[in-house]
Design an enzyme around this catalytic site. Structure first.
Site, PDB file in Angstrom:
ATOM      1  N   LYS A 226     -78.532  41.447  -0.495  1.00  0.00           N
ATOM      2  CA  LYS A 226     -78.517  40.038  -0.909  1.00  0.00           C
ATOM      3  C   LYS A 226     -77.380  39.300  -0.205  1.00  0.00           C
ATOM      4  CE  LYS A 226     -80.827  41.109  -5.037  1.00  0.00           C
ATOM      5  NZ  LYS A 226     -82.151  40.677  -5.447  1.00  0.00           N
ATOM      6  N   CYS A 364     -88.010  39.938 -12.563  1.00  0.00           N
ATOM      7  CA  CYS A 364     -87.318  41.036 -13.267  1.00  0.00           C
ATOM      8  C   CYS A 364     -86.414  40.483 -14.363  1.00  0.00           C
ATOM      9  CB  CYS A 364     -86.510  41.907 -12.302  1.00  0.00           C
ATOM     10  SG  CYS A 364     -87.542  42.805 -11.162  1.00  0.00           S
TER      11      CYS A 364
HETATM   12  N1  PMP Z   1     -79.187  41.788 -10.821  1.00  0.00           N
HETATM   13  C1  PMP Z   1     -79.602  40.628 -10.314  1.00  0.00           C
HETATM   14  C2  PMP Z   1     -79.085  39.345 -10.882  1.00  0.00           C
HETATM   15  C3  PMP Z   1     -80.512  40.625  -9.262  1.00  0.00           C
HETATM   16  O1  PMP Z   1     -80.930  39.468  -8.759  1.00  0.00           O
HETATM   17  C4  PMP Z   1     -80.977  41.851  -8.751  1.00  0.00           C
HETATM   18  C5  PMP Z   1     -81.989  41.892  -7.621  1.00  0.00           C
HETATM   19  N2  PMP Z   1     -83.051  41.027  -7.790  1.00  0.00           N
HETATM   20  C6  PMP Z   1     -80.497  43.031  -9.311  1.00  0.00           C
HETATM   21  C7  PMP Z   1     -79.609  42.958 -10.346  1.00  0.00           C
HETATM   22  C8  PMP Z   1     -80.944  44.382  -8.827  1.00  0.00           C
HETATM   23  O2  PMP Z   1     -80.524  44.561  -7.515  1.00  0.00           O
HETATM   24  P1  PMP Z   1     -81.109  45.752  -6.637  1.00  0.00           P
HETATM   25  O3  PMP Z   1     -82.590  45.660  -6.749  1.00  0.00           O
HETATM   26  O4  PMP Z   1     -80.617  45.446  -5.255  1.00  0.00           O
HETATM   27  O5  PMP Z   1     -80.565  47.018  -7.183  1.00  0.00           O
END
Ligand code: PMP
Length: 406
Positions: A226, A364
């Site tokens: 990110k 999510c």
């Molecule tokens: N927390 C937040 C606020 C997120 O936006 C994300 C990714 N969408 C995650 C946790 C999880 O990150 P990752 O999938 O890279 O482990």
């Protein structure tokens, strides 16, 4: 400081392409950002010249790989102002980092009758590991509520915190709403009752300068992908004293000092938490991404993203039938919305045909959808390389979708 949008765009080769005959407008940066050439080069150069396993080789390539891997750790420590590299644990990403803390720290410190406090706007990765832990040990998961703007109801915090609260998990910037939370204040109040705090910085770290010592957070987690870095690598930044007292998360090579069949002595920090051959190229790419962000600087990033958000928000507010989900006062470059009469997934498909890449779904963060009583939202999320022309392309495509659905 300002961002020269043309030169920034030129750093990202992927942006220069057409999708279905239209110029690509990549507005899905909250899902993952694109990678600048310097990150791609760092990974390519590593595999072209230096590839070897780290920490154990006595040959030149292994020494170079180790230096590059550990060099990346140092860059990350400096970027987040961690006290030392001992506080920087590489993980597969935010999700694994949270699971590590829930499993290792939580397994020892959260007991029957204790409480873990999270917020209503957490990503599933900062809900489910705590839910699993609480179910396992008989602790209670409590949830700090949000208001209609998608802000935390801070007035409720003190009454939800108590001597039973062992940990507070809070997202610094919501991926579903764009809300930026007052994490410093939450940390202070949580510490006042003796609770530890985990900050989910998955969204925030590319947009906000983070100083973990100034924040005084106990655990800070984020993902490289990110932040213009590669997928499959992230970091857990944690206070050394906490890491020292935590049992290992996984067992295997590299995390040990001495092994017999009777007993194993664990390695020093941070290696105690890095079992097995790590994601070496990922860490090196992460380091290059950190260099890239640092070179641009957060003042410039902040100014540019504020400008873009204001531009996009004013168009969204004027758009008939569009309802913004998440209108917090402190907000980052994310527009989550629903369009009357058009399901977000249909919207995503129509926009794709116009070259506009957005995300449609629950992001999510199903409890956020439940709160706003929508099954899903469409989400456009912007980055330093997005232009006003791309924002215009978004709204032109939305108009088209509206016409198609009558
Ligand atoms: N927390 C937040 C606020 C997120 O936006 C994300 C990714 N969408 C995650 C946790 C999880 O990150 P990752 O999938 O890279 O482990």
């Amino acid at each position: 400081m300002t961002i020269d949008i043309h030169s920034v765009r030129a750093d990202f080769p992927i942006l220069d392409q057409q999708v279905y005959g239209r110029p690509l407008a990549y507005l899905d940066n909250a899902a993952t950002t694109q990678k600048p050439q310097c990150v791609i080069d760092a990974i390519t150069n590593y595999y072209t010249r230096d590839n070897a396993n780290v920490h154990r080789g006595v040959h030149a390539l292994s020494e170079r790989a180790t230096a590059a891997y550990e060099g990346a750790r140092k860059k990350i420590a400096d970027f987040f102002n961690a006290k030392s590299v001992r506080e920087v644990v590489f993980t597969r990403g935010t999700t694994e980092a949270i699971n590590l803390v829930a499993h290792s720290w939580g397994g020892v410190n959260v007991r029957h009758g204790d409480e873990v406090l999270i917020t209503h706007m957490e990503h599933h990765s900062n809900i489910v590991p705590w839910q699993m832990l609480c179910d396992h040990v008989g602790a209670t998961l409590k949830v700090l509520p949000i208001n209609e703007k998608g802000e935390l109801i801070m007035e409720a915090l003190d009454e939800m915190l108590s001597g039973r609260t062992k940990l507070v998990g809070v997202v610094q910037m919501s991926n579903a709403l764009g809300t930026i939370n007052p994490v410093a204040e939450i940390i202070e109040r949580a510490h006042a009752v003796g609770a530890k705090v985990l900050v989910d910085g998955a969204q925030a770290a590319a947009h906000i300068a983070v100083d973990v010592q100034a924040l005084d957070c106990d655990f800070y987690v984020t993902s490289a992908h990110k932040m213009y870095g590669p997928t499959g690598i992230g970091v857990l930044l944690a206070k050394e004293g906490l890491l020292d007292a935590m049992p290992p998360y996984q067992g295997g090579g590299d995390m040990i000092r001495m092994v017999t069949f009777e007993k194993t002595e664990f390695n020093d920090l941070p290696y105690k938490f890095e079992a097995g051959t790590p994601n070496i190229s990922g860490a090196i790419g992460f380091g290059a991404a950190i260099d890239y962000i640092s070179e641009i600087g957060f003042d410039a990033i902040h100014a540019r993203e504020k400008e873009l958000l204001a531009y996009a928000t004013s168009q969204a507010e004027a758009f008939k039938g569009l309802r913004l989900i998440g209108t917090a006062k402190e907000k980052a470059c994310v527009l989550s919305f629903v369009l009357e009469g058009v399901h977000p997934h249909d919207l995503g498909t129509i926009l794709d045909r116009e070259g506009v890449a957005i995300r449609a779904g629950h992001h999510c963060a199903m409890p956020v959808m439940q709160f706003f009583k929508v099954p899903a939202t469409a989400r456009a999320s912007f980055s330093i390389y997005n232009s006003e022309a791309e924002v215009d392309a978004l709204f032109t495509a939305l108009k088209k979708a509206q016409e198609i659905f009558g």
